[in-house]
Design a protein around this motif. Structure first.
Motif, PDB file in Angstrom:
ATOM      1  N   ASN A   4       0.922  -1.418  -0.018  1.00 42.14           N
ATOM      2  CA  ASN A   4       0.056   0.197   0.147  1.00 42.14           C
ATOM      3  C   ASN A   4       0.820   1.217   0.035  1.00 42.14           C
ATOM      4  O   ASN A   4       2.155   1.274   0.437  1.00 42.14           O
ATOM      5  CB  ASN A   4      -1.131   0.017   1.331  1.00 42.14           C
ATOM      6  N   ILE A   5       0.404   2.423  -0.485  1.00 39.51           N
ATOM      7  CA  ILE A   5       0.869   3.673  -0.426  1.00 39.51           C
ATOM      8  C   ILE A   5       0.587   4.225   1.237  1.00 39.51           C
ATOM      9  O   ILE A   5      -0.772   4.326   1.460  1.00 39.51           O
ATOM     10  CB  ILE A   5       0.465   4.674  -1.218  1.00 39.51           C
ATOM     11  N   GLN A  50      -6.877   4.569   2.054  1.00 35.11           N
ATOM     12  CA  GLN A  50      -5.994   3.510   2.555  1.00 35.11           C
ATOM     13  C   GLN A  50      -4.651   4.183   3.300  1.00 35.11           C
ATOM     14  O   GLN A  50      -4.154   3.813   4.025  1.00 35.11           O
ATOM     15  CB  GLN A  50      -5.441   2.391   1.925  1.00 35.11           C
ATOM     16  N   GLY A  51      -4.486   5.465   2.811  1.00 32.02           N
ATOM     17  CA  GLY A  51      -3.284   6.285   3.147  1.00 32.02           C
ATOM     18  C   GLY A  51      -3.341   7.444   4.071  1.00 32.02           C
ATOM     19  O   GLY A  51      -4.393   7.636   4.296  1.00 32.02           O
ATOM     20  N   ILE A  79       7.708   9.682   0.196  1.00 25.84           N
ATOM     21  CA  ILE A  79       6.591   8.837   0.422  1.00 25.84           C
ATOM     22  C   ILE A  79       7.117   7.859   1.233  1.00 25.84           C
ATOM     23  O   ILE A  79       8.179   7.114   1.315  1.00 25.84           O
ATOM     24  CB  ILE A  79       6.152   8.319  -1.037  1.00 25.84           C
ATOM     25  N   ALA A  80       6.086   7.022   1.801  1.00 27.86           N
ATOM     26  CA  ALA A  80       6.087   5.842   2.633  1.00 27.86           C
ATOM     27  C   ALA A  80       5.289   4.706   1.985  1.00 27.86           C
ATOM     28  O   ALA A  80       4.008   5.033   1.863  1.00 27.86           O
ATOM     29  CB  ALA A  80       5.785   6.186   4.072  1.00 27.86           C
ATOM     30  N   LEU A  81       5.751   3.597   1.626  1.00 27.18           N
ATOM     31  CA  LEU A  81       5.050   2.572   1.223  1.00 27.18           C
ATOM     32  C   LEU A  81       5.009   1.392   2.547  1.00 27.18           C
ATOM     33  O   LEU A  81       5.961   1.337   3.429  1.00 27.18           O
ATOM     34  CB  LEU A  81       5.860   1.797   0.122  1.00 27.18           C
ATOM     35  N   GLU A  82       3.920   0.794   2.650  1.00 25.71           N
ATOM     36  CA  GLU A  82       3.754  -0.060   3.631  1.00 25.71           C
ATOM     37  C   GLU A  82       4.112  -1.688   3.262  1.00 25.71           C
ATOM     38  O   GLU A  82       3.904  -2.159   1.920  1.00 25.71           O
ATOM     39  CB  GLU A  82       2.113  -0.255   3.717  1.00 25.71           C
ATOM     40  N   VAL A  83       4.828  -2.208   4.095  1.00 24.31           N
ATOM     41  CA  VAL A  83       5.543  -3.379   3.683  1.00 24.31           C
ATOM     42  C   VAL A  83       5.325  -4.475   4.682  1.00 24.31           C
ATOM     43  O   VAL A  83       5.129  -4.035   6.087  1.00 24.31           O
ATOM     44  CB  VAL A  83       7.056  -3.113   3.467  1.00 24.31           C
ATOM     45  N   ASP A  84       5.132  -5.799   4.394  1.00 25.22           N
ATOM     46  CA  ASP A  84       4.561  -6.686   5.509  1.00 25.22           C
ATOM     47  C   ASP A  84       5.712  -7.085   6.294  1.00 25.22           C
ATOM     48  O   ASP A  84       5.415  -7.699   7.361  1.00 25.22           O
ATOM     49  CB  ASP A  84       3.557  -7.874   4.937  1.00 25.22           C
ATOM     50  N   ASP A  85       6.845  -7.472   5.824  1.00 19.28           N
ATOM     51  CA  ASP A  85       7.997  -7.915   6.368  1.00 19.28           C
ATOM     52  C   ASP A  85       9.145  -7.064   6.014  1.00 19.28           C
ATOM     53  O   ASP A  85       9.941  -7.324   5.115  1.00 19.28           O
ATOM     54  CB  ASP A  85       8.228  -9.311   6.199  1.00 19.28           C
ATOM     55  N   LEU A  86       9.442  -6.098   6.802  1.00 19.62           N
ATOM     56  CA  LEU A  86      10.490  -5.165   6.644  1.00 19.62           C
ATOM     57  C   LEU A  86      11.838  -5.833   6.618  1.00 19.62           C
ATOM     58  O   LEU A  86      12.750  -5.277   5.891  1.00 19.62           O
ATOM     59  CB  LEU A  86      10.512  -4.008   7.948  1.00 19.62           C
TER      60      LEU A  86
ATOM     61  N   PRO B  47       0.672  -0.520 -10.081  1.00 23.29           N
ATOM     62  CA  PRO B  47      -0.602  -0.326  -9.028  1.00 23.29           C
ATOM     63  C   PRO B  47      -0.121  -0.845  -7.594  1.00 23.29           C
ATOM     64  O   PRO B  47       0.576  -1.655  -7.622  1.00 23.29           O
ATOM     65  CB  PRO B  47      -1.476  -1.255  -9.574  1.00 23.29           C
ATOM     66  N   LEU B  48      -0.730   0.056  -6.833  1.00 29.07           N
ATOM     67  CA  LEU B  48      -0.462  -0.434  -5.358  1.00 29.07           C
ATOM     68  C   LEU B  48      -1.441  -0.018  -4.465  1.00 29.07           C
ATOM     69  O   LEU B  48      -1.787   1.138  -4.183  1.00 29.07           O
ATOM     70  CB  LEU B  48       1.089   0.586  -5.101  1.00 29.07           C
ATOM     71  N   GLY B  49      -2.105  -1.229  -3.978  1.00 31.93           N
ATOM     72  CA  GLY B  49      -3.390  -0.841  -2.709  1.00 31.93           C
ATOM     73  C   GLY B  49      -4.470  -0.150  -4.076  1.00 31.93           C
ATOM     74  O   GLY B  49      -4.637  -0.521  -5.086  1.00 31.93           O
TER      75      GLY B  49
END
Lengths: 135, 135
Positions: A4-5, A50-51, A79-86, B47-49
């Motif tokens: 996600n953004i 979502q952001g 900008i910050a992107l969401e990541v599931d496993d940093l 595309p992202l989210g």
């Protein structure tokens, strides 16, 4: 892995003046405005889908954001992107030769972990990777 | 009225080199890479989210994006927010004294309508308002 953004951070000189545009004219909602000592900044959080958009006013003279404001004026900072496993993402980026500002996760707002990629490796973009909150 | 972060546009000098970071190292998906004659650019869409990152390579020397690249190098160029009623939003911004680059909607990619707010009114951010596709 990138899901996600998470946010777009805009450096501003004056939060109230900035809210006249983003809140009063554009109509965005403000969830909170608060001092974030770890960032040496006052931040207004404006959730959007979502952001969120973050308006960041430096509260010291020697943070990266303060130097950005002094040198270039207000504007998009990162900008910050969401990541599931940093950690896995940082390991992969390192293996690919990507230049990282933080080779290990830092503690960010709300106890979440984050790390920055150097703009030299990301087409001039200061890119924050922000770990998801486990469900 | 503003519903989402639609995209973040990053100006790059070389799409293939940029994809080595955004796609190959970071792991984002690329939905398409295409010439966008109206923008005088080749654009890679990631595309992202609910939104996307767009990597934009100018294909002429005299667009705003080309001048940005020549003067400042690669970097974040603009953000686009999704809005459900573009004309009403532009009318409200004008009434609030916001400086607009486009006082009326332009036709943007995919036949959608868009207009830009001047960075002078948006804390140095070049802000695109992008009309939603009616459901």
């Amino acid at each position: 892995m990138i899901t996600n953004i998470d946010h777009i951070a805009v450096i501003v000189a004056d939060i109230d003046a900035a809210l006249e545009f983003w809140r009063d004219a554009l109509g965005l909602e403000v969830s909170r405005v608060e001092e974030v000592p770890a960032q040496e900044a006052e931040v207004a959080f404006l959730p959007l889908g979502q952001g969120e958009i973050e308006l960041v006013r430096p509260t010291s003279d020697d943070s990266g954001a303060a130097r950005f404001l002094a040198k270039r004026g207000a504007g998009m900072h990162h900008i910050a992107l969401e990541v599931d496993d940093l950690e896995a993402t940082l390991a992969r980026l390192k293996a690919k030769g990507v230049r990282l500002i933080n080779e290990s996760p830092l503690e960010a707002a709300g106890g979440r972990r984050a790390a920055f990629v150097h703009p030299q490796s990301a087409n001039g973009v200061l890119l924050e990777l922000y770990e998801s909150i486990p469900e």
